[in-house]
Design an enzyme around this catalytic site. Structure first.
Site, PDB file in Angstrom:
ATOM      1  N   ASP A 462       0.836  -1.204   0.000  1.00  0.00           N
ATOM      2  CA  ASP A 462       0.000   0.000   0.000  1.00  0.00           C
ATOM      3  C   ASP A 462       0.871   1.255   0.000  1.00  0.00           C
ATOM      4  O   ASP A 462       2.081   1.195   0.278  1.00  0.00           O
ATOM      5  CB  ASP A 462      -0.880  -0.031   1.263  1.00  0.00           C
ATOM      6  N   ASP A 531     -11.033   1.739  -3.238  1.00  0.00           N
ATOM      7  CA  ASP A 531     -11.650   1.335  -1.975  1.00  0.00           C
ATOM      8  C   ASP A 531     -13.164   1.346  -2.103  1.00  0.00           C
ATOM      9  O   ASP A 531     -13.864   0.846  -1.217  1.00  0.00           O
ATOM     10  CB  ASP A 531     -11.232   2.289  -0.856  1.00  0.00           C
TER      11      ASP A 531
HETATM   12  C1  DGJ Z   1      -5.931   1.710   1.825  1.00  0.00           C
HETATM   13  C2  DGJ Z   1      -6.308   0.508   1.022  1.00  0.00           C
HETATM   14  O1  DGJ Z   1      -6.848   0.911  -0.208  1.00  0.00           O
HETATM   15  C3  DGJ Z   1      -7.269  -0.359   1.792  1.00  0.00           C
HETATM   16  O2  DGJ Z   1      -7.646  -1.458   1.024  1.00  0.00           O
HETATM   17  C4  DGJ Z   1      -6.639  -0.792   3.091  1.00  0.00           C
HETATM   18  O3  DGJ Z   1      -5.554  -1.651   2.827  1.00  0.00           O
HETATM   19  C5  DGJ Z   1      -6.178   0.405   3.871  1.00  0.00           C
HETATM   20  N1  DGJ Z   1      -5.359   1.281   3.096  1.00  0.00           N
HETATM   21  C6  DGJ Z   1      -5.428  -0.002   5.099  1.00  0.00           C
HETATM   22  O4  DGJ Z   1      -4.927   1.064   5.769  1.00  0.00           O
END
Ligand code: DGJ
Length: 650
Positions: A462, A531
């Site tokens: 990430d 997300d």
């Molecule tokens: C952002 C990501 O897009 C999510 O899927 C998740 O992993 C969060 N970060 C975790 O902090």
């Protein structure tokens, strides 16, 4: 001796400067030609770009001179340059003359052409490189800049590609967005002057604009009709596409790293190599352009693009930061119950002095949190194994919370300005990847985790912050290198990881789809598109990505977002790499049975989705519905997805 012979065999054409006048350099795929000419002034011109021309090299006559292939600044070019150089004596101009061209056939499908240009007065050499993928009809272009001046020269613009078009009208489709709103399509007619699509965000650089575009010539292109190019830059940082229409209605498209705040002081003898601009030309509409890029992506653009992927259950939305070993054990059992391949543990598993119980602390302290995981990751890997599922884990190695031991111990590893307050994005700052110690730290994090726990089968990598307060202690008086060197350093770390772990599947994630490009996808098997998993919204987001990236690379999870029934959510997630992030215990008996069957179904049909040809039949941008069809190569199987979307706004 043997090696020499082999090299000689591969080089199939060298055209030297003494054969220059009217010499043509043809870069072709099955259906496309890009042709350059050397002019009487010894400059290189783009003479043609379009459908394949009949006839052998040499027999093709293209009228006119064309447009200067890689325009410089300072002499007689009056429009946006592809390259701008200030020599070590302060002369701010560059002149590029043709030297030679060389073509190597890599194999039956791939040919590389290098066209060398040189300044007649200064020892500066610029090589334009083209990789032609014959069957996929894709061209990849990059540039190498090298000089032998006594002191460093300053390179202020350094495009990967400059392409010219002469059409009556130009229609640009761009893909923009924000967190949870990635890849919204916008199409508009270009007008005279300059239109720029770019990013200045440094990291998480694509959250507002993704480095992709479609450019239709003469008229808007539809899925099956119209002439266009679809282009994308393989660069995980600041990018820039410049579209400039001049007084004669000619269009130049300059693609590359964003030169904004990024003047590069190039040492003598050190090559500056730009990232690749990747594009395809289609005269049968957008659908064909996407299919060309998909076949290229699967074969050449994405790590192990032709290998299977793991289906999974992720815990992000079901637990957020709130879990312990018992909960995770239950989720592993759920993983098995669903019939998917892997349990993916998300954010929140680490840090002790400042435990990672929210997004405001602990980032950077990659030790298991003792309260949540007293027996460590090793124990979880064993549990997963005993349950009969694989184990994957989340990391965000490029970033740090100020509330962390890492920040306390190494404030000099963090990008932040002297004499200024810190500005945070998601309560965090970006590490200075240009510092080799930071590169080692990230490499070691991954390597130690895998050495200690060889059972780890997957990483979700990430990256949740843009570069704010961009200043590197390490770069000292070369601050303008930061944006470029950050990405190059990231690639260095990923190169090291891939040298040791060439096939470990990794998901590219950046607070949703904040970093999606073919530069990063050389190292990653897939990416997290957004997300936003509301399936209605997701239809639009996935539609956007489908223009450039193959289904196998797009991770889609079935979650509790949205009001649509499970069947709808499942179908949408199936149009890519399917996964889950739901409370399995909250499913009714019927829903559980449906889900188990859906996983089996997906495993049965996924090859058609992953490797088939995509036909976008009805656009959600045209109607309140979307219809997409995947067809396998022998055309014996097809899967059609059809959605009604009129519930989108109530
Ligand atoms: C952002 C990501 O897009 C999510 O899927 C998740 O992993 C969060 N970060 C975790 O902090």
């Amino acid at each position: 001796m043997k090696k020499l012979f082999f090299t000689a065999l591969l080089i199939c054409g060298i055209i030297h400067a003494n054969a220059q006048n009217d010499a043509q350099i043809r870069i072709g795929t099955k259906n496309t030609d890009l042709i350059f000419k050397v002019g009487k002034d010894n400059r290189l011109y783009q003479a043609y770009l379009g459908s394949k021309l009949a006839g052998e090299q040499g027999s093709i006559k293209i009228p006119g001179q064309g447009h200067i292939a890689y325009a410089t600044f300072g002499t007689d070019n009056l429009f946006e340059p592809a390259i701008r150089v200030t020599h070590n004596d302060g002369n701010p101009s560059l002149e590029l003359q043709y030297v030679s061209s060389q073509t190597e056939k890599k194999d039956d499908n791939v040919t590389i052409t290098h066209i060398k240009l040189k300044d007649p007065m200064y020892p500066v050499e610029v090589t334009l490189n083209f990789k032609a993928y014959f069957n996929e009809n894709v061209l990849e272009q990059w540039v190498e800049i090298l000089h032998q001046e006594k002191k460093p020269v300053t390179v202020s613009n350094y495009a990967s590609a400059m392409l010219h078009f002469d059409a009556a009208k130009y229609w640009l489709t761009q893909y923009h967005g924000d967190w949870a709103e990635e890849m919204k399509m916008q199409e508009s007619e270009l007008t005279s002057g300059i239109k720029i699509i770019d990013s200045k965000l440094g990291a998480r650089a694509h959250i507002y604009q993704t480095p992709v575009f479609m450019l239709a010539l003469n008229a808007k292109a539809s899925e099956n009709n119209g002439e266009l190019i679809a282009g994308t830059l393989g660069w995980s940082g600041n990018f820039q596409f410049v579209f400039e229409i001049d007084e004669k209605n000619s269009l130049r498209v300059i693609s590359g790293i964003n030169p904004f705040a990024s003047e590069y002081n190039l040492e003598p003898g050190k090559a500056f190599v730009t990232p690749s601009f990747i594009f395809t030309y289609s005269n049968e509409g957008k659908g064909l352009a996407s299919r060309n890029l998909h076949s290229w992506g699967v074969k050449y653009g994405i790590l192990d693009g032709d290998k299977p992927r793991l289906t999974l259950l992720n815990n992000w939305e079901t637990t957020y930061f709130d879990f312990d070993e018992a909960k995770l054990k239950g989720l592993m059992t759920d993983t098995k119950t669903l019939g998917v391949d892997m349990f993916l543990l998300d954010d929140g598993w680490f840090a002790n002095k400042y435990p990672r119980n929210g997004d405001n602390a602990g980032l950077g302290d990659w030790q298991e949190n003792k309260a949540k995981l007293p027996n460590g990751i090793g124990h979880l890997v064993k549990e997963a194994d005993a349950t009969g599922v694989k184990f994957g884990i989340w990391i965000e190695p490029e970033m740090v919370n100020p509330k962390s031991e890492l920040y306390e111990q190494h404030p000099e590893w963090v990008l932040k300005l002297p004499n200024r307050p810190e500005h945070y994005y998601r309560n965090q700052l970006v590490l200075d990847l240009t510092n080799p110690q930071v590169q080692d730290f990230i490499y070691k994090l991954v390597d130690d985790m895998l050495t200690k726990n060889p059972g780890i089968a997957f990483f979700k990598w990430d990256c949740n912050s843009m570069i704010t307060n961009g200043y590197s202690v390490f770069l000292k008086n070369q601050q303008s290198h930061l944006y470029v060197d950050y990405v190059k350093s990231l690639y260095k770390v990923l190169d090291r990881i891939r040298a040791k772990y060439p096939h470990l599947p990794m998901m590219l994630c950046s607070g949703g789809g904040g970093r999606v490009d073919y530069g990063a996808l050389r190292y990653f098997t897939e990416f997290w598109a957004s997300d936003n998993t509301d399936p209605v919204e997701r239809v639009y987001i996935q539609w956007g990505y489908s223009n450039f990236f193959p289904a196998i690379s797009v991770c889609n999870h079935i979650t509790s977002w949205g009001k649509q029934p499970l069947k709808f959510r499942t179908d949408v997630a199936m149009m890519g790499k399917m996964g889950y992030d739901i409370h399995v215990s909250g499913l009714t008996a019927n829903e559980l049975k449906f889900t188990q069957d859906a996983v089996k179904n997906y495993n049965r049909i996924r090859d058609v989705i992953w490797h088939g040809d995509l036909f976008r039949l009805v656009s959600p941008y045209d109607e309140n519905r979307a219809v997409l069809m995947y067809v396998n190569s022998s055309k014996s199987n097809a899967i059609l997805f059809s959605y009604t979307l009129n519930t989108r706004f109530g």
